[in-house]
Design a protein around this motif. Structure first.
Motif, PDB file in Angstrom:
ATOM      1  N   PRO A 238       0.760  -1.259   0.007  1.00 32.72           N
ATOM      2  CA  PRO A 238      -0.159   0.002   0.017  1.00 32.72           C
ATOM      3  C   PRO A 238       0.902   1.124  -0.192  1.00 32.72           C
ATOM      4  CG  PRO A 238      -0.882  -1.541   1.499  1.00 32.72           C
ATOM      5  CD  PRO A 238       0.444  -2.132   1.032  1.00 32.72           C
ATOM      6  N   ASP A 239       1.794   1.240   0.723  1.00 33.53           N
ATOM      7  CA  ASP A 239       2.840   2.488   0.777  1.00 33.53           C
ATOM      8  C   ASP A 239       3.236   2.904  -0.468  1.00 33.53           C
ATOM      9  OD1 ASP A 239       4.804   0.482   0.664  1.00 33.53           O
ATOM     10  OD2 ASP A 239       5.788   1.128   2.599  1.00 33.53           O
ATOM     11  N   GLN A 240       3.349   2.041  -1.587  1.00 39.26           N
ATOM     12  CA  GLN A 240       3.777   2.150  -2.739  1.00 39.26           C
ATOM     13  C   GLN A 240       2.881   2.537  -3.929  1.00 39.26           C
ATOM     14  OE1 GLN A 240       5.509  -1.803  -3.036  1.00 39.26           O
ATOM     15  NE2 GLN A 240       7.568  -0.986  -3.141  1.00 39.26           N
ATOM     16  N   ARG A 241       1.526   2.621  -3.492  1.00 39.79           N
ATOM     17  CA  ARG A 241       0.587   3.110  -4.583  1.00 39.79           C
ATOM     18  C   ARG A 241      -0.194   4.452  -3.964  1.00 39.79           C
ATOM     19  NH1 ARG A 241      -0.424  -0.170  -8.719  1.00 39.79           N
ATOM     20  NH2 ARG A 241      -0.873  -1.926  -7.502  1.00 39.79           N
TER      21      ARG A 241
ATOM     22  N   GLY B  89      -2.328   2.422   5.096  1.00 35.69           N
ATOM     23  CA  GLY B  89      -0.775   2.546   4.713  1.00 35.69           C
ATOM     24  C   GLY B  89      -0.816   3.118   3.319  1.00 35.69           C
ATOM     25  N   PHE B  90      -1.858   3.639   2.695  1.00 29.32           N
ATOM     26  CA  PHE B  90      -1.660   4.385   1.509  1.00 29.32           C
ATOM     27  C   PHE B  90      -1.469   5.626   1.568  1.00 29.32           C
ATOM     28  CE2 PHE B  90      -4.430   0.705   0.380  1.00 29.32           C
ATOM     29  CZ  PHE B  90      -4.125   0.192  -0.741  1.00 29.32           C
ATOM     30  N   PRO B  91      -0.566   6.192   0.589  1.00 32.12           N
ATOM     31  CA  PRO B  91      -0.362   7.791   0.756  1.00 32.12           C
ATOM     32  C   PRO B  91      -1.447   8.198  -0.100  1.00 32.12           C
ATOM     33  CG  PRO B  91       1.406   6.638  -0.442  1.00 32.12           C
ATOM     34  CD  PRO B  91       0.511   5.509  -0.041  1.00 32.12           C
TER      35      PRO B  91
ATOM     36  N   PRO C 169      -2.743  15.858   2.453  1.00 35.69           N
ATOM     37  CA  PRO C 169      -2.079  16.867   1.717  1.00 35.69           C
ATOM     38  C   PRO C 169      -3.180  17.365   0.460  1.00 35.69           C
ATOM     39  CG  PRO C 169      -0.726  15.086   1.797  1.00 35.69           C
ATOM     40  CD  PRO C 169      -2.022  14.465   2.581  1.00 35.69           C
ATOM     41  N   ILE C 170      -3.504  18.570   0.510  1.00 30.73           N
ATOM     42  CA  ILE C 170      -4.491  19.227  -0.402  1.00 30.73           C
ATOM     43  C   ILE C 170      -3.869  19.995  -1.365  1.00 30.73           C
ATOM     44  CG2 ILE C 170      -6.527  20.523  -0.751  1.00 30.73           C
ATOM     45  CD1 ILE C 170      -7.368  18.240   1.078  1.00 30.73           C
ATOM     46  N   PHE C 171      -4.155  19.545  -2.653  1.00 27.61           N
ATOM     47  CA  PHE C 171      -3.771  20.326  -3.809  1.00 27.61           C
ATOM     48  C   PHE C 171      -5.130  21.215  -4.285  1.00 27.61           C
ATOM     49  CE2 PHE C 171      -0.979  16.816  -3.994  1.00 27.61           C
ATOM     50  CZ  PHE C 171       0.226  17.161  -4.630  1.00 27.61           C
ATOM     51  N   HIS C 172      -5.021  22.212  -4.889  1.00 27.91           N
ATOM     52  CA  HIS C 172      -6.310  23.016  -5.308  1.00 27.91           C
ATOM     53  C   HIS C 172      -6.140  24.004  -6.404  1.00 27.91           C
ATOM     54  CE1 HIS C 172      -5.204  26.947  -3.694  1.00 27.91           C
ATOM     55  NE2 HIS C 172      -4.398  26.393  -2.744  1.00 27.91           N
ATOM     56  N   GLY C 173      -7.392  23.980  -7.043  1.00 27.96           N
ATOM     57  CA  GLY C 173      -6.985  25.149  -8.258  1.00 27.96           C
ATOM     58  C   GLY C 173      -6.573  24.482  -9.483  1.00 27.96           C
ATOM     59  N   PRO C 174      -7.010  25.089 -10.642  1.00 27.50           N
ATOM     60  CA  PRO C 174      -6.397  24.582 -12.006  1.00 27.50           C
ATOM     61  C   PRO C 174      -5.201  24.334 -11.882  1.00 27.50           C
ATOM     62  CG  PRO C 174      -8.052  26.323 -12.340  1.00 27.50           C
ATOM     63  CD  PRO C 174      -7.752  26.342 -10.612  1.00 27.50           C
TER      64      PRO C 174
ATOM     65  N   THR D 123      -0.345  10.596  -8.616  1.00 22.29           N
ATOM     66  CA  THR D 123      -1.294   9.842  -8.372  1.00 22.29           C
ATOM     67  C   THR D 123      -1.661   8.770  -9.107  1.00 22.29           C
ATOM     68  OG1 THR D 123      -2.735  11.747  -7.673  1.00 22.29           O
ATOM     69  CG2 THR D 123      -3.799   9.745  -8.119  1.00 22.29           C
ATOM     70  N   ASP D 124      -1.621   7.365  -8.377  1.00 21.53           N
ATOM     71  CA  ASP D 124      -1.726   6.237  -9.337  1.00 21.53           C
ATOM     72  C   ASP D 124      -3.036   5.680  -9.476  1.00 21.53           C
ATOM     73  OD1 ASP D 124       1.329   5.608  -9.129  1.00 21.53           O
ATOM     74  OD2 ASP D 124       1.134   5.360  -7.180  1.00 21.53           O
ATOM     75  N   ILE D 125      -4.072   5.918  -8.241  1.00 21.00           N
ATOM     76  CA  ILE D 125      -5.247   5.537  -8.428  1.00 21.00           C
ATOM     77  C   ILE D 125      -6.128   7.046  -8.094  1.00 21.00           C
ATOM     78  CG2 ILE D 125      -7.298   4.365  -7.564  1.00 21.00           C
ATOM     79  CD1 ILE D 125      -5.294   2.201  -7.044  1.00 21.00           C
ATOM     80  N   ALA D 126      -6.821   7.528  -9.056  1.00 17.46           N
ATOM     81  CA  ALA D 126      -7.669   8.739  -8.856  1.00 17.46           C
ATOM     82  C   ALA D 126      -9.119   8.165  -8.497  1.00 17.46           C
ATOM     83  CB  ALA D 126      -7.411   9.652 -10.106  1.00 17.46           C
ATOM     84  N   VAL D 127      -9.616   8.984  -7.647  1.00 19.13           N
ATOM     85  CA  VAL D 127     -10.982   8.744  -7.199  1.00 19.13           C
ATOM     86  C   VAL D 127     -11.954   9.932  -7.401  1.00 19.13           C
ATOM     87  CG1 VAL D 127     -12.456   8.035  -5.466  1.00 19.13           C
ATOM     88  CG2 VAL D 127     -10.274   7.067  -5.516  1.00 19.13           C
ATOM     89  N   CYS D 128     -12.603   9.848  -8.358  1.00 19.20           N
ATOM     90  CA  CYS D 128     -13.295  11.279  -8.582  1.00 19.20           C
ATOM     91  C   CYS D 128     -14.801  11.143  -7.681  1.00 19.20           C
ATOM     92  CB  CYS D 128     -13.729  11.423 -10.240  1.00 19.20           C
ATOM     93  SG  CYS D 128     -14.677  12.792 -10.287  1.00 19.20           S
ATOM     94  N   LEU D 129     -14.791  12.125  -6.822  1.00 17.36           N
ATOM     95  CA  LEU D 129     -16.012  12.360  -6.025  1.00 17.36           C
ATOM     96  C   LEU D 129     -16.366  13.738  -6.243  1.00 17.36           C
ATOM     97  CD1 LEU D 129     -15.478  10.188  -3.296  1.00 17.36           C
ATOM     98  CD2 LEU D 129     -17.514   9.997  -4.407  1.00 17.36           C
ATOM     99  N   LEU D 130     -16.238  14.328  -7.190  1.00 20.28           N
ATOM    100  CA  LEU D 130     -16.459  16.009  -7.508  1.00 20.28           C
ATOM    101  C   LEU D 130     -18.083  16.151  -7.764  1.00 20.28           C
ATOM    102  CD1 LEU D 130     -13.690  17.018  -9.816  1.00 20.28           C
ATOM    103  CD2 LEU D 130     -13.844  17.552  -7.656  1.00 20.28           C
TER     104      LEU D 130
END
Length: 164
Positions: free
Chosen positions: A37-40, A62-64, A79-84, A94-101
């Motif tokens: 998990p710490d590698q994904r 254990g996932f980042p 950690p938060i990234f924001h804006g375009p 990001t290896d696995i992106a989860v979209c909940l927008l």
């Protein structure tokens, strides 16, 4: 229920279950190295009420975990990234992106050829949000060019690109 649903799909892709399902269907014995998990790296597009709980559960496993939001947000554990301007740096790590927008004018079509190209090779997408976040033709093209895991996930999804 949302937490379990998101965690289930992240673990499914993390452990390459679509690839194993395809191998099983063709009676192939598949040996794959286990990725810890710490590698994904898991990235959430959106960190509202529905995303925060699964993000914290995945972090506890254990996932980042990081997140991207349209506007600045403070979250001490993630950690938060924001804006375009920060979308590309977020997706690049990001290896696995989860979209909940939420679906808005700004988020419609956000998962497209441009954003898929920002992700690392073999990157995976789980769209829990509205269907119009994804440009289907761009997703199909990215899957056709992508890793075997993504091609396998595409076939397993039978055209309903909920995950992969």
């Amino acid at each position: 229920m949302m937490t379990e649903y998101v965690v289930m799909h992240v673990l499914r892709l993390h452990r390459e279950m679509p690839r194993y399902q395809e191998a099983q269907a063709t009676r192939e014995w598949l040996r794959r190295p286990i990725v810890r998990p710490d590698q994904r790296r898991i990235g959430f597009l959106g960190l509202g009420l529905m995303a925060k709980a699964p993000a914290l559960v995945l972090k506890s496993l254990g996932f980042p975990v990081s997140a991207w939001t349209r506007n600045p947000k403070s979250e001490p554990e993630i950690p938060i990234f924001h804006g375009p301007d920060q979308l590309e740096p977020f997706l690049r790590q990001t290896d696995i992106a989860v979209c909940l927008l939420p679906l808005t004018r700004e988020t419609e079509g956000i998962l497209c050829a441009r954003t898929f190209a920002m992700m690392p090779r073999g990157g995976m997408v789980i769209n829990i949000g509205r269907g119009r976040h994804v440009v289907d033709a761009d997703l199909i093209a990215a899957l056709d060019l992508g890793s075997a895991l993504l091609r396998c996930a595409r076939r397993a999804a039978s055209g309903a690109f909920a995950a992969g």
